[in-house]
Design a protein around this motif. Structure first.
Motif, PDB file in Angstrom:
ATOM      1  N   ALA A  73       4.918  -6.473-112.449  1.00 25.88           N
ATOM      2  CA  ALA A  73       5.431  -7.847-112.450  1.00 25.88           C
ATOM      3  C   ALA A  73       6.283  -8.102-111.213  1.00 25.88           C
ATOM      4  CB  ALA A  73       6.233  -8.118-113.714  1.00 25.88           C
ATOM      5  N   VAL A  74       7.103  -7.123-110.835  1.00 27.69           N
ATOM      6  CA  VAL A  74       7.912  -7.278-109.622  1.00 27.69           C
ATOM      7  C   VAL A  74       6.996  -7.497-108.420  1.00 27.69           C
ATOM      8  CG1 VAL A  74       9.525  -6.125-108.041  1.00 27.69           C
ATOM      9  CG2 VAL A  74       9.854  -5.934-110.507  1.00 27.69           C
ATOM     10  N   ARG A  75       5.954  -6.693-108.323  1.00 27.47           N
ATOM     11  CA  ARG A  75       5.004  -6.808-107.208  1.00 27.47           C
ATOM     12  C   ARG A  75       4.330  -8.186-107.184  1.00 27.47           C
ATOM     13  NH1 ARG A  75       3.221  -2.261-107.855  1.00 27.47           N
ATOM     14  NH2 ARG A  75       1.663  -2.685-109.449  1.00 27.47           N
ATOM     15  N   VAL A  76       3.885  -8.651-108.350  1.00 27.55           N
ATOM     16  CA  VAL A  76       3.222  -9.959-108.430  1.00 27.55           C
ATOM     17  C   VAL A  76       4.183 -11.070-107.992  1.00 27.55           C
ATOM     18  CG1 VAL A  76       2.254 -11.657-110.043  1.00 27.55           C
ATOM     19  CG2 VAL A  76       1.516  -9.276-110.159  1.00 27.55           C
ATOM     20  N   LEU A  77       5.409 -11.025-108.476  1.00 33.68           N
ATOM     21  CA  LEU A  77       6.397 -12.040-108.089  1.00 33.68           C
ATOM     22  C   LEU A  77       6.720 -11.950-106.597  1.00 33.68           C
ATOM     23  CD1 LEU A  77       8.576 -11.766-111.264  1.00 33.68           C
ATOM     24  CD2 LEU A  77       7.471 -13.873-110.484  1.00 33.68           C
ATOM     25  N   ASN A  78       6.935 -10.744-106.088  1.00 33.25           N
ATOM     26  CA  ASN A  78       7.211 -10.577-104.654  1.00 33.25           C
ATOM     27  C   ASN A  78       6.067 -11.114-103.810  1.00 33.25           C
ATOM     28  OD1 ASN A  78       8.981  -7.358-104.809  1.00 33.25           O
ATOM     29  ND2 ASN A  78       9.702  -9.412-105.246  1.00 33.25           N
ATOM     30  N   ASN A  79       4.826 -10.846-104.224  1.00 34.92           N
ATOM     31  CA  ASN A  79       3.662 -11.343-103.483  1.00 34.92           C
ATOM     32  C   ASN A  79       3.574 -12.866-103.486  1.00 34.92           C
ATOM     33  OD1 ASN A  79       2.874  -8.757-102.785  1.00 34.92           O
ATOM     34  ND2 ASN A  79       1.361  -8.572-104.421  1.00 34.92           N
ATOM     35  N   ALA A  80       4.198 -13.493-104.494  1.00 34.89           N
ATOM     36  CA  ALA A  80       4.238 -14.964-104.560  1.00 34.89           C
ATOM     37  C   ALA A  80       5.461 -15.521-103.827  1.00 34.89           C
ATOM     38  CB  ALA A  80       4.229 -15.424-106.019  1.00 34.89           C
ATOM     39  N   GLY A  81       6.225 -14.641-103.177  1.00 32.36           N
ATOM     40  CA  GLY A  81       7.395 -15.087-102.424  1.00 32.36           C
ATOM     41  C   GLY A  81       8.663 -15.223-103.244  1.00 32.36           C
ATOM     42  N   ILE A  82       8.699 -14.547-104.402  1.00 29.26           N
ATOM     43  CA  ILE A  82       9.855 -14.637-105.292  1.00 29.26           C
ATOM     44  C   ILE A  82      10.586 -13.300-105.297  1.00 29.26           C
ATOM     45  CG2 ILE A  82      10.618 -15.018-107.675  1.00 29.26           C
ATOM     46  CD1 ILE A  82       8.099 -16.812-108.000  1.00 29.26           C
ATOM     47  N   GLU A  83      11.854 -13.323-104.914  1.00 30.93           N
ATOM     48  CA  GLU A  83      12.704 -12.136-104.959  1.00 30.93           C
ATOM     49  C   GLU A  83      13.133 -11.898-106.400  1.00 30.93           C
ATOM     50  OE1 GLU A  83      17.186 -10.792-103.581  1.00 30.93           O
ATOM     51  OE2 GLU A  83      16.262 -12.515-102.610  1.00 30.93           O
ATOM     52  N   VAL A  84      13.116 -10.641-106.849  1.00 32.75           N
ATOM     53  CA  VAL A  84      13.450 -10.300-108.226  1.00 32.75           C
ATOM     54  C   VAL A  84      14.799  -9.589-108.277  1.00 32.75           C
ATOM     55  CG1 VAL A  84      12.754  -8.981-110.259  1.00 32.75           C
ATOM     56  CG2 VAL A  84      11.022 -10.140-108.863  1.00 32.75           C
ATOM     57  N   VAL A  85      15.652 -10.061-109.179  1.00 28.03           N
ATOM     58  CA  VAL A  85      16.943  -9.429-109.444  1.00 28.03           C
ATOM     59  C   VAL A  85      16.924  -9.006-110.903  1.00 28.03           C
ATOM     60  CG1 VAL A  85      19.444  -9.747-109.501  1.00 28.03           C
ATOM     61  CG2 VAL A  85      18.082 -10.887-107.726  1.00 28.03           C
ATOM     62  N   ARG A  86      16.865  -7.674-111.140  1.00 31.25           N
ATOM     63  CA  ARG A  86      16.795  -7.124-112.494  1.00 31.25           C
ATOM     64  C   ARG A  86      18.175  -6.700-112.975  1.00 31.25           C
ATOM     65  NH1 ARG A  86      12.575  -3.084-110.126  1.00 31.25           N
ATOM     66  NH2 ARG A  86      14.078  -3.498-108.489  1.00 31.25           N
ATOM     67  N   GLY A  87      18.283  -6.515-114.289  1.00 24.87           N
ATOM     68  CA  GLY A  87      19.533  -6.057-114.877  1.00 24.87           C
ATOM     69  C   GLY A  87      20.439  -7.172-115.338  1.00 24.87           C
ATOM     70  N   CYS A  88      19.919  -8.390-115.389  1.00 24.40           N
ATOM     71  CA  CYS A  88      20.719  -9.547-115.816  1.00 24.40           C
ATOM     72  C   CYS A  88      20.678  -9.686-117.333  1.00 24.40           C
ATOM     73  CB  CYS A  88      20.173 -10.827-115.186  1.00 24.40           C
ATOM     74  SG  CYS A  88      20.154 -10.816-113.390  1.00 24.40           S
ATOM     75  N   SER A  89      21.764 -10.202-117.911  1.00 27.51           N
ATOM     76  CA  SER A  89      21.785 -10.489-119.342  1.00 27.51           C
ATOM     77  C   SER A  89      22.843 -11.537-119.620  1.00 27.51           C
ATOM     78  CB  SER A  89      22.081  -9.214-120.151  1.00 27.51           C
ATOM     79  OG  SER A  89      23.371  -8.738-119.856  1.00 27.51           O
ATOM     80  N   GLY A  90      22.642 -12.268-120.716  1.00 29.61           N
ATOM     81  CA  GLY A  90      23.633 -13.244-121.133  1.00 29.61           C
ATOM     82  C   GLY A  90      23.177 -14.674-120.996  1.00 29.61           C
ATOM     83  N   ASP A  91      24.151 -15.569-121.043  1.00 28.62           N
ATOM     84  CA  ASP A  91      23.938 -17.012-120.954  1.00 28.62           C
ATOM     85  C   ASP A  91      23.316 -17.373-119.609  1.00 28.62           C
ATOM     86  OD1 ASP A  91      24.682 -19.899-121.818  1.00 28.62           O
ATOM     87  OD2 ASP A  91      25.585 -19.675-119.816  1.00 28.62           O
ATOM     88  N   LEU A  92      22.306 -18.228-119.635  1.00 29.20           N
ATOM     89  CA  LEU A  92      21.547 -18.561-118.433  1.00 29.20           C
ATOM     90  C   LEU A  92      22.408 -19.109-117.290  1.00 29.20           C
ATOM     91  CD1 LEU A  92      18.498 -20.242-120.189  1.00 29.20           C
ATOM     92  CD2 LEU A  92      18.608 -17.920-119.228  1.00 29.20           C
ATOM     93  N   LYS A  93      23.201 -20.130-117.561  1.00 22.49           N
ATOM     94  CA  LYS A  93      24.013 -20.739-116.496  1.00 22.49           C
ATOM     95  C   LYS A  93      25.053 -19.762-115.971  1.00 22.49           C
ATOM     96  CE  LYS A  93      23.397 -25.614-117.321  1.00 22.49           C
ATOM     97  NZ  LYS A  93      23.985 -26.886-117.697  1.00 22.49           N
TER      98      LYS A  93
END
Length: 118
Positions: A73-93
């Protein structure tokens, strides 16, 4: 700038590929303010095998703030020009604003199997 977050009940969904929906925040990067929010329906099935990366890229998303995500999934997103930041949790805003403040960075952790829910 647009930031996407895999979402469930207004929180980061820990598993990108099976989230309820994606929340997309449009951000005024100069002032680091969220200026709008929209919800994008999650495709059925595994997220990395769907067209969600291209769909998000097409609307201008350049950052994905996520909990867990497999390397594919990281590779697919990166190939679409989207940087991935993992390890997030909690309220969206809260997560988005902390990332904008530079408090959150990529954990580097990836799921190594499809059923990962850590």
């Amino acid at each position: 700038m647009k930031i996407a977050l895999p979402s469930r009940e207004n929180r980061i969904d820990d598993h990108f590929g099976h989230c309820e929906y994606f929340t997309v925040f449009t951000v005024d990067k100069d002032n680091k303010n969220i200026i709008s929010e929209e919800k994008i329906s999650s495709p059925e099935g595994c997220g990395c095998k769907s067209n969600i990366a291209q769909t998000l890229s097409d609307i201008g998303v350049t950052i994905m703030l996520a909990g867990n995500m497999g390397a594919g999934a990281v590779r697919v997103l990166n190939n679409a020009g989207i940087e991935v930041v993992r390890g997030c949790s909690g309220d969206l805003k809260t997560v988005a604003l902390k990332w904008l403040e530079g408090i959150i960075s990529d954990s580097g952790d990836s799921c190594d199997h499809h059923e990962c829910h850590n």
